[in-house]
Scaffold this active site. Structure first.
Site, PDB file in Angstrom:
ATOM      1  N   PRO A 180       0.788  -1.246   0.000  1.00 36.28           N
ATOM      2  CA  PRO A 180       0.000   0.000   0.000  1.00 36.28           C
ATOM      3  C   PRO A 180       0.815   1.289   0.000  1.00 36.28           C
ATOM      4  CG  PRO A 180       0.053  -0.917   2.197  1.00 36.28           C
ATOM      5  CD  PRO A 180       0.806  -1.890   1.321  1.00 36.28           C
ATOM      6  N   CYS A 181       1.464   1.581  -1.121  1.00 34.03           N
ATOM      7  CA  CYS A 181       2.224   2.831  -1.206  1.00 34.03           C
ATOM      8  C   CYS A 181       1.295   4.047  -1.187  1.00 34.03           C
ATOM      9  CB  CYS A 181       3.107   2.847  -2.444  1.00 34.03           C
ATOM     10  SG  CYS A 181       2.258   2.475  -3.982  1.00 34.03           S
TER      11      CYS A 181
END
Length: 279
Positions: free
Chosen positions: A244-245
């Site tokens: 989850p950047c």
């Protein structure tokens, strides 16, 4: 690869028929018996995929042949199942599409790809036996470069086909967008440098519904001055949402730096906060 174009019903029907008997052949006579005009099928497939129907079906059969030799099957048996009468013709076609000879491929997993439709647009998922290698929005300009990188690093090619890891990511993405899941439980196998792999592991530690800054990530990596390097590592992430950047923002709370577009980053953060808060 076209992010905006959904397949016509005829194309979906032909693809479903291929998946029903992927190791077989669909002749013009058989297409006509299905009330499908062979010339229309060829024309629509060429327009939509940039390849003929026969070429797509051939790539699918060779993907199955790759899986067979990877599972310990004999090359001769894989050749027979692929529909090639000539051993040399089979080897040449296999090497052209897979990127290696059938014998060499025994020690190298193939990359299988699937298009997945989501509320935020079409995504491409690529996986092999090690796990999920890529999950990207198909309109991201860097995706073609990422596919080239995967092929070079893993010494294989990407073919359309089914894989248990692709089934898992498709099902879990559906649950995520439906608000029934926030964390992903599937094998991932990202390709990157040692620094990038460490950065991506830290991304996975950020709880859903929360955000962290680039400075925080740099501190977790043991170098508070590495904010720019962290930004580059996040930008190189090829497995979005699962890694989850999108949960990394500026220290002042503003959004920045998301390859899928800031509007998607905002949507994902809002979506996760709503699930966490129960609203």
């Amino acid at each position: 690869m076209d992010p905006n174009q959904h397949a016509p019903k005829l194309i979906e029907r032909l693809r479903a028929e291929i998946e029903r008997t992927p190791d077989g052949r669909l002749t013009d006579k058989e297409l006509a018996a299905m009330s499908i005009d062979p010339s229309t099928a060829r024309r629509q497939f060429k327009r939509h995929y940039g390849m003929t129907f026969q070429a797509y079906h051939r790539a699918r059969r060779l993907g199955l042949a790759l899986q067979e030799v990877r599972d310990g099957g004999r090359v001769e048996e894989a050749q027979n199942g692929s529909g090639y009468q000539s051993a040399s013709g089979f080897r040449d076609a296999f090497a052209r599409i897979i990127g290696d000879s059938p014998s060499a491929a025994k020690s190298q997993a193939g990359l299988f790809a699937e298009r997945i439709e989501t509320p935020l647009g079409a995504m491409l998922a690529v996986a092999d036996d090690a796990g999920l290698r890529l999950l990207e929005f198909m309109d991201r300009r860097a995706m073609k470069t990422e596919l080239t990188l995967l092929r070079k690093r893993l010494h294989t090619n990407v073919v359309p086909g089914e894989h248990r890891h692709l089934t898992a990511v498709r099902d879990q993405l559906s649950e995520y967008f439906a608000g029934k899941r926030l964390e992903f439980d599937l094998p991932i196998a990202p390709v990157g440098s040692e620094f990038q792999l460490r950065a991506w592991e830290i991304l996975r530690s950020i709880p859903a519904g929360e955000t962290r800054s680039y400075s925080w990530m740099a501190g977790q990596l043991g170098d508070k001055g590495a904010r720019r390097a962290v930004g580059r590592a996040n930008g190189a992430n090829m497995i979005c949402i699962v890694i989850p950047c999108h949960r990394v923002i500026r220290a002042d709370g503003t959004l920045c730096g998301y390859g899928g577009g800031l509007w998607r980053k905002k949507w994902l953060l809002d979506h996760e906060r709503k699930i966490v808060s129960g609203k």
